[in-house]
Design a protein around this motif. Sequence first.
Motif, short mmCIF file in Angstrom:
data_model
loop_
_atom_site.label_atom_id
_atom_site.label_comp_id
_atom_site.label_asym_id
_atom_site.label_seq_id
_atom_site.Cartn_x
_atom_site.Cartn_y
_atom_site.Cartn_z
N CYS A 1 37.62 52.51 33.98
CA CYS A 1 38.61 51.62 34.60
C CYS A 1 38.78 51.95 36.08
CB CYS A 1 39.95 51.74 33.87
SG CYS A 1 39.91 51.08 32.20
N SER A 2 38.78 53.25 36.42
CA SER A 2 38.92 53.64 37.82
C SER A 2 37.75 53.13 38.64
CB SER A 2 39.00 55.17 37.93
OG SER A 2 40.14 55.65 37.25
N THR A 3 36.55 53.23 38.08
CA THR A 3 35.37 52.75 38.78
C THR A 3 35.45 51.26 39.04
OG1 THR A 3 34.03 54.48 37.77
CG2 THR A 3 32.86 52.58 38.66
N LEU A 4 35.91 50.54 38.03
CA LEU A 4 36.04 49.09 38.18
C LEU A 4 37.02 48.74 39.28
CD1 LEU A 4 36.07 47.95 34.44
CD2 LEU A 4 34.32 47.45 36.14
N VAL A 5 38.16 49.46 39.31
CA VAL A 5 39.19 49.16 40.29
C VAL A 5 38.71 49.48 41.70
CG1 VAL A 5 41.46 49.84 41.12
CG2 VAL A 5 41.09 49.44 38.68
N LEU A 6 38.07 50.64 41.85
CA LEU A 6 37.66 51.09 43.18
C LEU A 6 36.45 50.33 43.71
CD1 LEU A 6 38.12 54.95 42.73
CD2 LEU A 6 39.61 53.37 44.00
N GLY A 7 35.54 49.95 42.76
CA GLY A 7 34.29 49.38 43.21
C GLY A 7 34.15 47.89 43.03
N ASN B 1 37.80 30.01 35.15
CA ASN B 1 37.34 29.78 36.52
C ASN B 1 37.16 31.07 37.31
OD1 ASN B 1 37.40 26.87 36.30
ND2 ASN B 1 39.63 27.00 36.43
N GLY B 2 36.65 32.08 36.62
CA GLY B 2 36.36 33.35 37.27
C GLY B 2 37.56 34.24 37.50
N ARG B 3 38.72 33.84 37.05
CA ARG B 3 39.91 34.69 37.23
C ARG B 3 39.85 35.92 36.33
NH1 ARG B 3 44.92 31.28 35.98
NH2 ARG B 3 46.02 33.14 36.74
N VAL B 4 39.11 35.80 35.22
CA VAL B 4 38.91 36.93 34.30
C VAL B 4 37.47 37.39 34.39
CG1 VAL B 4 38.84 37.65 31.88
CG2 VAL B 4 40.73 36.21 32.71
N ASP B 5 37.27 38.67 34.57
CA ASP B 5 35.94 39.28 34.57
C ASP B 5 35.93 40.34 33.48
OD1 ASP B 5 33.27 39.80 36.09
OD2 ASP B 5 34.16 41.78 35.77
N SER C 1 34.27 41.70 42.98
CA SER C 1 34.56 40.38 42.47
C SER C 1 35.94 39.93 42.90
CB SER C 1 34.44 40.42 40.94
OG SER C 1 35.29 39.50 40.35
N ALA C 2 36.13 38.61 42.90
CA ALA C 2 37.43 38.04 43.26
C ALA C 2 38.30 37.84 42.03
CB ALA C 2 37.22 36.70 43.98
#
Length: 341
Positions: A17-23, A60-64, A26-27
């Motif tokens: 989760c930390s990696t996703l947040v920091l890296g 519409n891409g709001r969820v990844d 995506s919008a």
Amino acid sequence: MTSTIRSARKLIAVSVCSTLVLGAASAAEFNLTYASPYSTTHPYGAADEAWIERIEEQTNGRVDITAYWGRSLISSREGVDELEAGIADMAYITPIYATSGYELNRLTPAFFYGYSDPAHVLAVYQQLWEEFPTFAEELGGVRVLGFNVGTPMHLQLRDDPVNTLDDLRGLRIRSANDYIGALAEFGAEGVAMPMGDTYPALQRGVLDGVIAPYEALKSLSFGEVVEYYVDLPHSRGAYASRAMNQAVWDSLPEDIQAVFLDNIDWLTQKNLENSMEAEEEGKAFGVEQGVTFIEIAASEKERYAETFTSSAREVAENLDERGLPGSEILEQVRQAHQTSD
């Protein structure tokens, strides 16, 4: 599961989760993780992969959604607990494999003995889910987003055909624990053995047969080592199979929640569709390998199914004693079988 393993998985989840947040480049407004014990080559994993793409598109891409396959984050037996603890935001769960707890979810699949159509099993189960809120309440730490139903398993034999139940006498058959008692009624020995060890055991003649679905003829290559496939049904129930951590669910806005809710039936049916396609592929592989398919008489199927009656009644009565509607659910399942299947 040991506390060390559980802690390690939590650390992995936090790191992910930390990696996703920091890296994240995506919008997306909502970056979610999904964990499954299956790979994308498995029918269940393929359904999940299509579902993930569908959710991302419909939001519409709001969820990844980032997926972790093959038990890298979650197990089968502890999946509900692990999801509730936050190992992942969403997961494939199997409460039917839990060693304790989730009594209605875990034990009532045994009531579907004698059913031959998985779509019928699924329809009856989903009706029970709506009528008996305890099913959802037992899974209170997660929000259910999809259901699964197993395709029926049958009898695959190495050397000798079975045309009547009397032909079972003396055979050693790899079986799930749920079916060992029924086999013993007709003089067969049910052997508990990991599926991964079953192929060489059949090849060497250590086993005379295995109880498995059509798809295993191809997916586990049983079609190479068995001569006969006997359509003696060993029914499998349905269960809640995809879910989201409840706290994560509560954090999502209603319009995003609505997309997930609107796709519950789609994911459930896609899963069934993929499973049935795998069954057909297994049959075709069996034909290629020269497997003989035996249609056993309906009277023999009914006779075999009757051996599950007492154990199902015992399960129902035990549920009743815990204040759960075991007998009521059993009665509905059996009535639905008599009228439609």
